[in-house]
Design a protein around this motif. Structure first.
Motif, short mmCIF file in Angstrom:
data_model
loop_
_atom_site.label_atom_id
_atom_site.label_comp_id
_atom_site.label_asym_id
_atom_site.label_seq_id
_atom_site.Cartn_x
_atom_site.Cartn_y
_atom_site.Cartn_z
N ARG A 62 -39.63 11.91 106.50
CA ARG A 62 -39.43 12.07 107.94
C ARG A 62 -38.81 10.86 108.60
O ARG A 62 -38.44 10.92 109.77
N ASN A 78 -29.65 18.37 105.16
CA ASN A 78 -29.95 19.15 106.36
C ASN A 78 -29.67 18.37 107.64
O ASN A 78 -29.33 18.95 108.67
N ARG A 79 -29.80 17.06 107.57
CA ARG A 79 -29.58 16.24 108.76
C ARG A 79 -28.14 15.72 108.84
O ARG A 79 -27.80 14.98 109.76
N GLY A 80 -27.34 16.08 107.87
CA GLY A 80 -25.94 15.65 107.89
C GLY A 80 -25.75 14.17 107.65
O GLY A 80 -24.78 13.59 108.12
N SER A 81 -26.68 13.56 106.93
CA SER A 81 -26.60 12.12 106.66
C SER A 81 -26.09 11.90 105.25
O SER A 81 -26.70 12.34 104.27
N VAL A 91 -33.40 16.78 102.68
CA VAL A 91 -33.53 16.30 104.05
C VAL A 91 -32.24 15.64 104.51
O VAL A 91 -31.76 15.87 105.63
N LEU A 92 -31.65 14.82 103.66
CA LEU A 92 -30.40 14.16 104.02
C LEU A 92 -29.30 15.18 104.27
O LEU A 92 -28.53 15.07 105.23
N LEU A 97 -36.03 9.51 108.19
CA LEU A 97 -34.56 9.50 108.21
C LEU A 97 -34.06 9.85 109.60
O LEU A 97 -34.60 10.72 110.27
N PRO A 98 -33.00 9.18 110.04
CA PRO A 98 -32.47 9.47 111.38
C PRO A 98 -31.71 10.78 111.40
O PRO A 98 -31.11 11.19 110.40
N ASN A 99 -31.76 11.46 112.53
CA ASN A 99 -30.96 12.66 112.71
C ASN A 99 -29.53 12.27 113.04
O ASN A 99 -29.29 11.29 113.75
N VAL A 100 -28.59 13.05 112.54
CA VAL A 100 -27.19 12.83 112.85
C VAL A 100 -26.79 13.83 113.93
O VAL A 100 -27.00 15.03 113.78
N GLU A 101 -26.24 13.35 115.03
CA GLU A 101 -25.85 14.24 116.13
C GLU A 101 -24.65 15.06 115.71
O GLU A 101 -23.58 14.53 115.39
#
Length: 208
Positions: A159, A88-91, A85-86, A161-165
């Motif tokens: 879920r 995929n979200r670029g975190s 998840v991290l 986790l914050p999304n990274v723009e």
């Protein structure tokens, strides 16, 4: 420990583990420490990227209620899904486990955005992490947070986790043409010659 169990040298074990990591079959977590007098850093814990492969290697596909390693399976599942998840979200985050010389241990320490989060994984929904482990960790790192994850809370664990723009792509990008050759079978069974067709496919230049 593996060296003693398998009856081979420590160097051989390290070489095998290194090879498995490079093949993306396993990954390791190192010990987290900012207090070298109390905390262990020189050991690693290894996990599988694919739990199906793990089950195949130990030849165990029994239902969970018939297995003795269900706690380890759940821990491995939670950690590898968190990493996915991290990614995929670029975190970006660094991950460790925590253990003291007094045998207090926490499964996962996540250092993300300068904050420490400690997680214990329990397959039994009513089970709780050892209070002494969380207590000592929070006393050592007062600004951190500690949470027990079980099957009822894993969805929120993944879920929350914050999304990274991500950078928006331009409306148009230059393209290139790639010629792809396809083999066309002949109807003449006696002919050994191969016939080929070719087609041109337009790819965005940054993907080619």
């Amino acid at each position: 420990e593996l060296s003693r169990s398998l009856g081979i040298s420590k160097v051989s074990v390290e070489n095998y583990l290194d090879l498995l990591e490079k093949m993306f079959i396993i990954f390791n977590l190192r010990g987290f420490s900012r207090n070298l007098r109390k905390e262990i850093t020189k050991t690693s814990k290894y996990y599988f990227y694919d739990l199906g492969l793990r089950n195949a290697l130990i030849r165990n596909f029994n239902p969970l209620n018939l297995r003795q390693d269900v706690g380890g399976l759940f821990e491995n599942f939670c950690i590898v899904e968190r990493l996915k998840v991290l990614a995929n979200r670029g975190s970006a985050a660094n991950h460790y486990f925590w253990r003291t010389y007094e045998q207090k241990e926490i499964d996962l320490i996540e250092n993300r955005d300068g904050r420490l989060n400690a997680f214990e994984f329990k397959i039994n929904p009513t089970a709780r992490a050892k209070a002494t482990s969380f207590k000592e960790f929070l006393e050592t790192y007062p600004s951190s947070q500690a949470t027990t994850i079980n099957p009822d809370s894993i969805e929120n664990f993944l879920r929350s986790l914050p999304n990274v723009e991500l950078e928006k792509e331009p409306a148009q990008r230059p393209s290139i043409i790639v010629r792809v050759v396809f083999e066309k079978k002949t109807s003449d069974n006696l002919s050994k010659a191969h016939c080929f067709d070719s087609k041109e496919i337009l790819f965005p230049k940054h993907l080619a």
